[in-house]
Design an enzyme around this catalytic site. Structure first.
Site, PDB file in Angstrom:
ATOM      1  N   SER A  14     -41.001  -2.732  15.322  1.00 30.81           N
ATOM      2  CA  SER A  14     -41.738  -3.228  16.490  1.00 30.81           C
ATOM      3  C   SER A  14     -42.099  -2.032  17.371  1.00 30.81           C
ATOM      4  CB  SER A  14     -40.883  -4.264  17.244  1.00 30.81           C
ATOM      5  OG  SER A  14     -41.589  -4.829  18.314  1.00 30.81           O
ATOM      6  N   HIS A  41     -44.844  -5.557  14.489  1.00 31.84           N
ATOM      7  CA  HIS A  41     -45.280  -6.518  15.506  1.00 31.84           C
ATOM      8  C   HIS A  41     -46.540  -6.010  16.193  1.00 31.84           C
ATOM      9  CE1 HIS A  41     -40.830  -7.944  15.782  1.00 31.84           C
ATOM     10  NE2 HIS A  41     -41.463  -8.489  14.759  1.00 31.84           N
ATOM     11  N   ASP A 134     -35.637  -9.304  15.803  1.00 32.74           N
ATOM     12  CA  ASP A 134     -36.244  -9.638  14.517  1.00 32.74           C
ATOM     13  C   ASP A 134     -35.740  -8.696  13.430  1.00 32.74           C
ATOM     14  OD1 ASP A 134     -37.889 -11.090  12.813  1.00 32.74           O
ATOM     15  OD2 ASP A 134     -39.628  -9.813  13.167  1.00 32.74           O
TER      16      ASP A 134
END
Length: 337
Positions: A14, A41, A134
Site C-alpha cells: 500500500s 492499493h 490488508d
C-alpha cells in the site's frame, strides 16, 4: 508457447509500495519460473498503466496490467487494476468487482486466498510496506494451504503497519529486507518439483468456500453459516449482519454480501464510523445552541432565562464532546486520516 509457472509469488502493498516494488522486482530475472501477482492499493479513479510502465523500466519481467481471463505465464508480473479484485482460477486470472475486503478493492487478502487454493504449496505470499492490515489474513491463507510467507522487515519499511500487522497475526516464515528479498524469492521458487493438481484434502474447505463466494461476487446466508456463527455486529459497508469466522489463526468477520474484515480492520472501520457520527452530533448540537441563543435574545422574562440556561447546558455538552473527539484523533492518527 506459454510457459506455465511452477509457482506464484503474490505481493500485497500500500503506502510506499511503488519504490519498494521497483527495488524488489529489479532483482528478479526474466527466467523466473514463477508468475508475480501484485496488489497495490490505488485510488478507484486512477489508472494502472503508468505503474506498469514504471515497474517494467526496472525489471526483466514482462509487466502487464491484469485483465480478465488472461493466462498465467512464468516470468510475467501482473498488476491488479484499480477498483478490481485480482483472483486466480486454474492457470488464468480473474478480474472482478466483488465486495471490498478490509475496505479495499483490490485486496491482498482476496488475491492471496485465491492463489493459495489454486497453487497450494507452490505459493509465496509477500507483504511489503503499507498502512493498516490488508495481507495479514492472506498470509494465513497461504500458510494454511502449505505455502510460504514473507514480510518486509518493518524496521526498513516506509510504512511499517502492514508488515507489523502480519507479524502480530501470523507465524511468518521469513522476515527480509528488500535487498535480501529478491535472492530469497528466487531460491524459494527454483524447485524443480512440477506443479500438480491441488490436493483437495490439503486445501481447507472454508477457504475453498470463501474463494468460490469471491468468484461469484456474492454469497448466501447458508454458505456463511458454514463458515462461522452470526454475531451482534453490523457490516460497516452494507449494514448487514456479520458472522465471526471459525477457522484460521486470524480473527475475521464476513457478511453474506461478501465484505470481509480482520478484527483489527473492523475495529479501525468502526472507530472511523463512530467518529463521523459524533462529528455530525457535534454539528447538530452547535446548531441547537445557536437556535436557543436566538430564542433567548428575542424572548422576554422567565421564558428567555430558560433558553439561556439551556444554552449554557448544551455548551457544556459541546465542550465535552469536542474534547473527546480531539483526544481520540490524537490517540488514533491513522483513523483520523
Amino acid at each position: 508457447m506459454l510457459s506455465v509457472p511452477t509457482h506464484l509469488i503474490v505481493i500485497g502493498t500500500s503506502a510506499g509500495g511503488m519504490p519498494a516494488l521497483t527495488r524488489l522486482v529489479a532483482q528478479l530475472p526474466a527466467t523466473l519460473p514463477a508468475a508475480v501477482l501484485v496488489v497495490q492499493h490505488l485510488a478507484p479513479d486512477s489508472t494502472g498503466e503508468p505503474l506498469v510502465a514504471r515497474l517494467a523500466a526496472h525489471t526483466a519481467l514482462r509487466c502487464q496490467l491484469a485483465a480478465h481471463l488472461m493466462p498465467l505465464e512464468a516470468g510475467c508480473l501482473y498488476l491488479a487494476p484499480p477498483d478490481r479484485h485480482l483472483l486466480v482460477k486454474d492457470n488464468h486470472l480473474l478480474v472482478t468487482k466483488g465486495p471490498r475486503e478490509n475496505s479495499y478493492r483490490p485486496a491482498a487478502d482476496a488475491l492471496f486466498r485465491s492463489a493459495a487454493i489454486t497453487f497450494d504449496s507452490h505459493v509465496v505470499g509477500v507483504v511489503l510496506t503499507g498502512m493498516l492490515h490488508d495481507g495479514t489474513a492472506g498470509l494465513d491463507f497461504v500458510q494454511r494451504c502449505g505455502g510460504i510467507t514473507v514480510v518486509q522487515d518493518p524496521a526498513e519499511a516506509e510504512f511499517p503497519s502492514m508488515p507489523a500487522s502480519a507479524l502480530r497475526g501470523v507465524a511468518i516464515d521469513y522476515v527480509a529486507t528488500l535487498a535480501a528479498m529478491g535472492p530469497l524469492l528466487l531460491g524459494l521458487v527454483s524447485s524443480t518439483q512440477p506443479l500438480g493438481q491441488p490436493n483437495p484434502l490439503a486445501i481447507p474447505a472454508d477457504l475453498r468456500l470463501e474463494a468460490a463466494i469471491a468468484e461469484r461476487v456474492v454469497g448466501t446466508t447458508e454458505q456463511i453459516d458454514e463458515l462461522g456463527h452470526q454475531v451482534p455486529l453490523s457490516c460497516p459497508d452494507c449494514g448487514g449482519s456479520l458472522w465471526e469466522l471459525d477457522k484460521g489463526h486470524v480473527l475475521r468477520y464476513r457478511c453474506h454480501t461478501g465484505h470481509a474484515y480482520t478484527a483489527e480492520a473492523l475495529a479501525e472501520r468502526s472507530q472511523r464510523g463512530l467518529e463521523e457520527s459524533l462529528w455530525v452530533a457535534l454539528r447538530m448540537m452547535e446548531e441547537r445552541k445557536n437556535l436557543l441563543s436566538s430564542l433567548a435574545a428575542h424572548g422576554e422574562g422567565r421564558w428567555s432565562e430558560q433558553q439561556t440556561t439551556r444554552v449554557e447546558e448544551i455548551k457544556r455538552h459541546i465542550n465535552r464532546l469536542r474534547e473527546f473527539l480531539l483526544s481520540s484523533a490524537e490517540e488514533n492518527p491513522m483513523a483520523a486520516d
